[in-house]
Design a protein around this motif. Structure first.
Motif, mmCIF file in Angstrom:
data_model
loop_
_atom_site.group_PDB
_atom_site.id
_atom_site.type_symbol
_atom_site.label_atom_id
_atom_site.label_comp_id
_atom_site.label_asym_id
_atom_site.label_seq_id
_atom_site.Cartn_x
_atom_site.Cartn_y
_atom_site.Cartn_z
ATOM 1 N N TYR A 29 0.805 -1.225 0.000
ATOM 2 C CA TYR A 29 0.000 0.000 0.000
ATOM 3 C C TYR A 29 0.837 1.274 0.000
ATOM 4 N N ALA A 30 2.146 1.189 0.012
ATOM 5 C CA ALA A 30 3.011 2.369 0.121
ATOM 6 C C ALA A 30 2.736 3.393 -0.977
ATOM 7 N N LYS A 31 2.580 2.934 -2.208
ATOM 8 C CA LYS A 31 2.286 3.828 -3.336
ATOM 9 C C LYS A 31 1.012 4.621 -3.073
ATOM 10 N N TRP A 32 0.003 3.931 -2.557
ATOM 11 C CA TRP A 32 -1.294 4.580 -2.331
ATOM 12 C C TRP A 32 -1.265 5.461 -1.097
ATOM 13 N N THR B 259 -12.121 -3.969 -8.526
ATOM 14 C CA THR B 259 -11.375 -2.878 -7.907
ATOM 15 C C THR B 259 -10.813 -3.300 -6.549
ATOM 16 N N ASN B 260 -9.757 -2.617 -6.157
ATOM 17 C CA ASN B 260 -9.185 -2.758 -4.818
ATOM 18 C C ASN B 260 -9.252 -1.399 -4.151
ATOM 19 N N THR B 261 -9.318 -1.392 -2.828
ATOM 20 C CA THR B 261 -9.269 -0.125 -2.095
ATOM 21 C C THR B 261 -8.252 -0.227 -0.967
ATOM 22 N N GLU B 262 -7.644 0.912 -0.707
ATOM 23 C CA GLU B 262 -6.756 1.070 0.448
ATOM 24 C C GLU B 262 -7.366 2.170 1.294
ATOM 25 N N TYR C 127 -8.558 1.634 -6.857
ATOM 26 C CA TYR C 127 -7.760 1.412 -8.062
ATOM 27 C C TYR C 127 -8.152 0.088 -8.709
ATOM 28 N N SER C 128 -7.814 -0.059 -9.979
ATOM 29 C CA SER C 128 -8.154 -1.252 -10.743
ATOM 30 C C SER C 128 -7.392 -2.467 -10.221
ATOM 31 N N ALA C 129 -8.127 -3.539 -9.974
ATOM 32 C CA ALA C 129 -7.492 -4.775 -9.523
ATOM 33 C C ALA C 129 -6.657 -5.396 -10.642
ATOM 34 N N ARG D 69 -10.161 6.494 -8.172
ATOM 35 C CA ARG D 69 -10.667 7.675 -7.463
ATOM 36 C C ARG D 69 -10.171 7.687 -6.022
ATOM 37 N N ILE D 70 -10.360 8.862 -5.406
ATOM 38 C CA ILE D 70 -10.018 9.026 -3.992
ATOM 39 C C ILE D 70 -11.196 9.706 -3.301
#
Length: 99
Positions: A23-26, A57-60, A81-83, A90-91
């Protein structure tokens, strides 16, 4: 005399094995976008809450604690973000009221 090269490389080798969380990027995106949304606030704390993986989709989810003048408040930040491709979708921001 021997050079003793066996011990001098050990710390570097140990550092190279440190894993960066997925998740660092996000988290960097969440912090940057929060700073843009709340330009007069200071981010005092940050926490990765959860990763939610779906088929499409995935969410963080992150919680940030902000201070703006005398006001302190939390913000839940959800990055979607797209899985399949890993591309940002989106945010979303949700302020957490303080009692």
């Amino acid at each position: 005399m021997t050079s003793g090269s066996g011990t001098s490389d050990a710390p570097v080798a140990a550092l190279s094995k440190v894993e960066v969380p997925a998740y660092a990027k996000w988290s960097r995106l969440a912090i940057k976008q929060t700073m843009l949304k709340y330009p007069h606030a200071d981010i005092k704390d940050y926490l990765h809450i959860a990763t939610d993986s779906k088929k499409v989709t995935n969410t963080e989810k992150f919680q940030l604690w902000l201070k703006e003048e005398e006001r302190e408040f939390g913000v839940l930040v959800t990055v979607t973000y797209s899985a399949e491709t890993g591309k940002f979708i989106r945010i979303d921001f949700q302020e957490i009221p303080v009692n």
